[in-house]
Scaffold this active site. Structure first.
Site, mmCIF file in Angstrom:
data_model
loop_
_atom_site.group_PDB
_atom_site.id
_atom_site.type_symbol
_atom_site.label_atom_id
_atom_site.label_comp_id
_atom_site.label_asym_id
_atom_site.label_seq_id
_atom_site.Cartn_x
_atom_site.Cartn_y
_atom_site.Cartn_z
ATOM 1 N N GLU A 163 -3.587 -7.224 6.686
ATOM 2 C CA GLU A 163 -3.207 -7.043 8.377
ATOM 3 C C GLU A 163 -3.627 -8.357 9.086
ATOM 4 O O GLU A 163 -3.790 -8.357 10.376
ATOM 5 C CB GLU A 163 -3.539 -5.796 8.867
ATOM 6 C CG GLU A 163 -3.196 -4.609 8.234
ATOM 7 C CD GLU A 163 -2.979 -3.159 9.003
ATOM 8 O OE1 GLU A 163 -2.740 -3.271 10.300
ATOM 9 O OE2 GLU A 163 -2.956 -2.421 8.338
ATOM 10 N N THR A 200 0.879 -1.183 0.058
ATOM 11 C CA THR A 200 0.009 0.022 -0.084
ATOM 12 C C THR A 200 0.863 1.142 0.166
ATOM 13 O O THR A 200 1.606 1.301 0.686
ATOM 14 C CB THR A 200 -0.827 -0.080 1.334
ATOM 15 O OG1 THR A 200 -1.648 -1.492 1.193
ATOM 16 C CG2 THR A 200 -1.764 1.306 1.189
ATOM 17 N N SER A 209 -9.071 -13.221 8.447
ATOM 18 C CA SER A 209 -9.777 -13.798 9.884
ATOM 19 C C SER A 209 -9.197 -15.244 10.312
ATOM 20 O O SER A 209 -9.138 -15.328 11.534
ATOM 21 C CB SER A 209 -11.251 -14.094 9.388
ATOM 22 O OG SER A 209 -11.927 -12.746 9.308
ATOM 23 N N ILE A 268 -31.227 -4.999 2.335
ATOM 24 C CA ILE A 268 -32.490 -4.184 2.624
ATOM 25 C C ILE A 268 -32.515 -3.322 1.489
ATOM 26 O O ILE A 268 -33.896 -3.095 1.371
ATOM 27 C CB ILE A 268 -31.938 -3.336 4.001
ATOM 28 C CG1 ILE A 268 -32.072 -4.271 5.175
ATOM 29 C CG2 ILE A 268 -32.906 -2.127 3.968
ATOM 30 C CD1 ILE A 268 -31.625 -3.559 6.466
ATOM 31 N N HIS A 269 -31.593 -2.966 0.692
ATOM 32 C CA HIS A 269 -31.785 -2.269 -0.660
ATOM 33 C C HIS A 269 -32.464 -2.875 -1.735
ATOM 34 O O HIS A 269 -32.717 -2.609 -2.654
ATOM 35 C CB HIS A 269 -30.648 -1.587 -0.920
ATOM 36 C CG HIS A 269 -29.954 -0.614 -0.354
ATOM 37 N ND1 HIS A 269 -29.481 -0.366 0.688
ATOM 38 C CD2 HIS A 269 -29.971 0.747 -0.731
ATOM 39 C CE1 HIS A 269 -29.220 0.505 1.376
ATOM 40 N NE2 HIS A 269 -29.233 1.516 0.263
ATOM 41 N N GLY A 270 -32.466 -4.297 -1.566
ATOM 42 C CA GLY A 270 -33.114 -5.103 -2.546
ATOM 43 C C GLY A 270 -32.463 -4.909 -3.967
ATOM 44 O O GLY A 270 -31.096 -4.786 -3.957
HETATM 45 N N1 COS Z 1 4.123 -9.506 19.371
HETATM 46 C C1 COS Z 1 5.267 -9.629 19.479
HETATM 47 N N2 COS Z 1 5.918 -10.881 19.119
HETATM 48 C C2 COS Z 1 5.421 -11.725 18.616
HETATM 49 C C3 COS Z 1 4.011 -11.634 18.333
HETATM 50 C C4 COS Z 1 3.260 -10.338 18.546
HETATM 51 N N3 COS Z 1 2.247 -10.338 18.176
HETATM 52 N N4 COS Z 1 3.804 -12.871 17.679
HETATM 53 C C5 COS Z 1 4.825 -13.648 17.729
HETATM 54 N N5 COS Z 1 5.683 -12.769 18.311
HETATM 55 C C6 COS Z 1 7.044 -13.433 18.282
HETATM 56 C C7 COS Z 1 6.867 -14.913 19.396
HETATM 57 O O1 COS Z 1 6.980 -14.768 20.835
HETATM 58 C C8 COS Z 1 8.274 -15.691 18.871
HETATM 59 O O2 COS Z 1 9.190 -15.121 19.714
HETATM 60 P P1 COS Z 1 9.926 -16.046 20.545
HETATM 61 O O3 COS Z 1 10.589 -17.386 19.400
HETATM 62 O O4 COS Z 1 11.044 -15.315 21.138
HETATM 63 O O5 COS Z 1 9.089 -16.993 21.271
HETATM 64 C C9 COS Z 1 8.177 -15.152 17.289
HETATM 65 O O6 COS Z 1 7.708 -13.872 17.294
HETATM 66 C C10 COS Z 1 7.858 -16.244 16.387
HETATM 67 O O7 COS Z 1 6.280 -16.349 16.538
HETATM 68 P P2 COS Z 1 5.591 -17.557 16.167
HETATM 69 O O8 COS Z 1 6.449 -18.859 16.221
HETATM 70 O O9 COS Z 1 4.226 -17.338 16.785
HETATM 71 O O10 COS Z 1 5.561 -17.430 14.727
HETATM 72 P P3 COS Z 1 4.856 -17.951 13.513
HETATM 73 O O11 COS Z 1 5.748 -18.213 12.539
HETATM 74 O O12 COS Z 1 4.106 -19.283 14.058
HETATM 75 O O13 COS Z 1 3.613 -16.831 12.870
HETATM 76 C C11 COS Z 1 1.835 -15.827 12.851
HETATM 77 C C12 COS Z 1 2.594 -16.304 13.805
HETATM 78 C C13 COS Z 1 0.892 -16.743 11.821
HETATM 79 C C14 COS Z 1 0.540 -15.333 13.787
HETATM 80 C C15 COS Z 1 2.292 -14.687 11.990
HETATM 81 O O14 COS Z 1 3.243 -14.995 10.933
HETATM 82 C C16 COS Z 1 1.218 -13.554 11.330
HETATM 83 O O15 COS Z 1 0.785 -12.767 12.137
HETATM 84 N N6 COS Z 1 0.975 -13.651 10.233
HETATM 85 C C17 COS Z 1 -0.044 -12.720 9.538
HETATM 86 C C18 COS Z 1 0.885 -11.625 9.013
HETATM 87 C C19 COS Z 1 0.019 -10.636 8.341
HETATM 88 O O16 COS Z 1 -0.769 -10.297 9.349
HETATM 89 N N7 COS Z 1 0.189 -10.230 7.208
HETATM 90 C C20 COS Z 1 -0.463 -9.248 6.551
HETATM 91 C C21 COS Z 1 0.506 -8.481 5.795
HETATM 92 S S1 COS Z 1 0.545 -6.770 6.333
HETATM 93 S S2 COS Z 1 -0.920 -6.055 5.378
#
Ligand code: COS
Length: 388
Positions: free
Chosen positions: A368, A159, A371, A342-344
């Protein structure tokens, strides 16, 4: 609790933004849709109002809202098309917050004043062609060369890339660690040689927003460009996650603003449109649709406010932010669907605003963190808390 701005000043600002959204932005929505761009005079007005610096600390020239204030203000702004919000969204949120949260004093001094004034657009470069939800799987490489790093890779759906003055770029600095641990966050000026921003994507909705691929070819930057400095090597994934947590509260507030708009439009239509000899709002099945919208909206708004307060009090709200983003954006999707119903037949026609809002709102359940990613975060944390 972080102070934010003085309560009276904030209430005045909120009123100004509320009026701006209703009197200035909503009348411009059709033009934005047709021209696929935001008129320059509106961009200038948004700059003058300080909207680019809503959440930048005051010492760097921003307004310095705290998260609860930001949520209320974004809700008011998002009574108008989400496209207007997207212009300031990366400066207020994901593009800049990495620097605000984890930047060195020098990095803040260099970048935040321009970001706050809107002279510099900040853009968040995390997603890639092969990595969206799996943010830890980033393939863009930053190879060390002396005290420099050389970045190669492609970022997708970025973006404001075409408007960007600076990118916060997430790249792998340790190829031996394939997951979250080998990723660093860099501040990369958009005019650095080797960066190509592709033609903006054509999208289902939110016309006037600009997303593009950004290609990095041998982009050389010093190690001091790592957010937080060289000591933060390989710590960029945590920066990304912290930024996204805060961003998820912001997106929840957007969903509430649009939810209110769609409910108002549907209510007005239900009062005007007659069938079977009376306004459709007098038919109980239509009342049921309106009531479900109102209940969803009340729950969503309360959840955003509570989550924003938690974030402000505790400095983080990982579980809560995911709950809010999941519930509020899904609720906005349900409201959009009922408001259109509601607007049909009229709801399917592009001269009615609801057709456009329905398309615009769809993205909220995806960006971001989808869901499904929110469900995953919520469930993992729920299980871990009981297992501890
Ligand atoms: N805040 C701070 N630290 C975080 C955190 C958060 N919200 N989420 C995870 N961490 C840390 C964890 O604590 C972990 O650290 P440690 O190894 O020291 O414990 C590390 O980051 C890795 O975390 P995790 O093992 O949970 O990572 P995963 O690869 O399993 O991924 C998800 C976790 C799926 C939740 C993550 O990849 C995610 O949020 N994906 C979506 C991304 C997204 O929003 N994309 C949109 C792009 S921007 S528009």
């Amino acid at each position: 609790m972080s102070s934010g701005v003085d309560a009276d000043v904030f209430e005045q600002l909120l009123q100004v933004v509320d009026r701006f959204a209703r009197e200035r932005l909503i009348p411009a929505e059709k033009r934005v849709e047709e021209e696929n761009d935001i008129p320059e005079e509106i961009v200038a007005e948004m700059r003058e109002m300080g909207l680019f610096g809503l959440s930048t600390p005051e010492e760097y020239g921003g307004i310095g809202l705290n998260v609860p204030q930001e949520a209320r203000l974004i809700e008011a702004l998002c009574y108008a098309s989400l496209t207007f919000r997207s212009l300031i969204g990366t400066n207020v949120g994901i593009g800049a917050q990495g620097i605000v949260m984890d930047g060195t004093p020098e990095q803040k001094d260099e970048w935040l004043p321009g970001i706050a004034s809107g002279e510099v657009i900040a853009s968040f470069a995390l997603t890639e062609p092969d990595n969206g939800s799996d943010a830890g799987g980033i393939r863009t490489m930053a190879r060390r060369d002396g005290t420099d790093f050389v970045i190669n890779g492609t970022k997708r759906f970025i973006t404001n890339a075409v408007r960007a003055g600076v990118f916060t770029v997430f790249a792998r600095t340790d190829p031996s660690r394939p997951g979250a641990d080998g990723v660093s966050a860099f501040i990369v000026p958009a005019n650095t040689p080797g960066i190509t921003v592709a033609t903006p994507d054509r999208k289902m909705g939110q016309r006037g927003t600009k997303t593009s691929d950004v290609i990095f070819e041998d982009v050389r930057i010093p190690e001091t460009a790592i957010i937080g400095g060289p000591d933060n090597l390989n710590k960029g994934f945590r920066t990304a996650m912290k930024v996204l947590d805060r961003g998820r509260i912001h997106v929840s507030a957007m969903a509430v603003g649009q939810g209110q708009r769609m409910l108002d439009i549907a209510t007005d239509y239900a009062l005007e449109r007659k069938q079977f000899g009376k306004p459709i709002g007098e038919h109980q099945l239509v009342q049921g649709l309106l009531a479900d919208c109102q209940a969803d909206l009340h729950a969503a708004r309360a959840l955003v406010h509570a989550t924003a307060e938690t974030f402000d009090r505790e400095g983080k709200a990982i579980l809560e932010a995911s709950c809010a983003k999941y519930f509020c954006t899904e609720a906005a999707g349900r409201i959009a669907d009922r408001a259109l119903q509601i607007h049909g037949g009229a709801g399917y026609m592009s001269e009615y605003d609801i057709e456009r809002l329905y398309r615009d709102i769809r993205l909220l359940r995806i960006y971001e963190g989808t869901s499904q990613i929110q469900q995953l975060v919520i469930a993992r944390r729920t299980l871990a808390a009981r297992a501890a």
